[in-house]
Design an enzyme around this catalytic site. Structure first.
Site, mmCIF file in Angstrom:
data_model
loop_
_atom_site.group_PDB
_atom_site.id
_atom_site.type_symbol
_atom_site.label_atom_id
_atom_site.label_comp_id
_atom_site.label_asym_id
_atom_site.label_seq_id
_atom_site.Cartn_x
_atom_site.Cartn_y
_atom_site.Cartn_z
ATOM 1 N NE ARG A 52 -3.712 -0.187 3.118
ATOM 2 C CZ ARG A 52 -4.974 -0.455 2.878
ATOM 3 N NH1 ARG A 52 -4.975 -1.990 3.003
ATOM 4 N NH2 ARG A 52 -5.693 0.200 3.108
ATOM 5 C CE1 TYR A 55 -4.412 6.945 -2.514
ATOM 6 C CE2 TYR A 55 -5.087 5.792 -0.613
ATOM 7 C CZ TYR A 55 -5.279 6.980 -1.386
ATOM 8 O OH TYR A 55 -6.274 7.354 -1.484
ATOM 9 C CD GLU A 57 5.945 6.682 2.690
ATOM 10 O OE1 GLU A 57 5.667 8.298 2.680
ATOM 11 O OE2 GLU A 57 6.738 6.328 3.615
ATOM 12 N NE ARG A 96 -11.819 0.936 -0.417
ATOM 13 C CZ ARG A 96 -11.841 1.881 -0.051
ATOM 14 N NH1 ARG A 96 -11.853 3.052 -0.498
ATOM 15 N NH2 ARG A 96 -11.215 1.876 0.940
ATOM 16 C CG ASN A 100 -16.226 -6.515 -1.788
ATOM 17 O OD1 ASN A 100 -16.251 -5.771 -2.896
ATOM 18 N ND2 ASN A 100 -14.912 -7.027 -1.078
ATOM 19 C CG PHE A 101 -19.565 -6.595 3.913
ATOM 20 C CD1 PHE A 101 -18.585 -7.620 2.872
ATOM 21 C CD2 PHE A 101 -19.017 -5.700 5.563
ATOM 22 C CE1 PHE A 101 -17.093 -8.205 4.235
ATOM 23 C CE2 PHE A 101 -18.209 -6.607 6.013
ATOM 24 C CZ PHE A 101 -16.842 -7.150 5.220
ATOM 25 N N GLY A 117 -12.282 -10.299 11.484
ATOM 26 C CA GLY A 117 -12.986 -8.883 11.471
ATOM 27 C C GLY A 117 -13.221 -7.351 13.321
ATOM 28 N NE ARG A 121 -9.555 0.138 6.837
ATOM 29 C CZ ARG A 121 -9.220 -0.843 7.268
ATOM 30 N NH1 ARG A 121 -9.511 -0.675 8.706
ATOM 31 N NH2 ARG A 121 -7.451 -1.505 6.354
ATOM 32 C CG ASP A 182 -6.594 -4.764 6.261
ATOM 33 O OD1 ASP A 182 -6.895 -5.369 5.356
ATOM 34 O OD2 ASP A 182 -6.856 -4.373 6.703
#
Ligand code: UDP
Length: 196
Positions: A52, A55, A57, A96, A100-101, A117, A121, A182
């Site tokens: 990641r 993105y 930096e 995202r 997705n859910f 889980g 966020r 993550d």
């Protein structure tokens, strides 16, 4: 886009002058944070070399550009840091977590939670984000950065359970490995992450 693109926009603003530029930064500038919730004064915990990092930096560098252009050329600049935003018009294949859910639940599929889980966020509804953008553009005392998120953090499992409850209570959660780097809650950062 986040470095050369921002410099191009800054040079354009420098040329035309009579405009306010709002830079849309991101909660990713905090990396895998050791503080929850993150205040604007927190410097973050970013892996320089992870998947990641390009993105994270580049968005950090863009904020530095904004500050330097503000200081040297006295341009009218603002920065907000966008947290996980959701709302109508998200692409179904965006990948995202919220889209997705919802798509999985509407299709009658299991909900795919990565890791256990417990990662959290700060979810921001799109209308609130737009309101924050307009507010910061329409004043000139605060340059930012201003975090635009949710004062409460939610776990991904809580989100999965909410989507299941609202859309189809018969669905199950299916757990799969967590992607590398993550962002996790602070109590997880020094633990070995589950691999399956
Ligand atoms: N996530 C998940 N299942 C999914 C998509 C994402 O469990 O189908 C997790 C992902 O691993 C991360 C969190 O949900 O911990 C938020 O992911 P997203 O890509 O939406 O945002 P970001 O990681 O950039 O904050």
């Amino acid at each position: 886009a986040s470095t050369v693109g921002v410099l191009n926009v800054l040079n354009f603003v420098k040329k035309i002058r009579k405009t306010v530029m709002l830079h849309s930064s991101t909660s990713e500038v905090y990396g895998d944070p050791n503080e929850h919730p993150q205040k604007e004064s927190y410097f973050g915990n970013v892996n320089i070399l992870g998947p990641r990092s390009c993105y994270d930096e580049s968005k950090r560098m863009a904020e530095t550009f904004i500050y330097e252009y503000k200081k040297i050329f006295k341009l009218d600049l603002r920065i907000i840091r966008i947290f996980n935003t959701y709302g109508p018009r998200m692409r179904p294949d965006d990948g995202r977590v919220v889209s997705n859910f919802i798509i999985q639940a509407l299709s009658g599929e299991d909900i795919t939670v990565y890791g256990d889980g417990k990662q959290t966020r700060s979810f921001c509804y799109v209308d609130d984000l737009i309101e924050a953008m307009i507010l910061i553009m329409n004043q000139d005392e605060i340059i930012g950065p201003v975090n635009t998120g949710n004062p409460n953090e939610f776990t991904i499992k809580e989100l999965a359970e909410m989507v299941i409850e609202k859309i189809n209570p018969d669905l199950q959660i299916s757990y799969s490995p967590l992607p590398q780097d993550d962002p996790m809650p602070v109590s997880y950062t020094h633990l070995t992450l589950p691999t399956n």
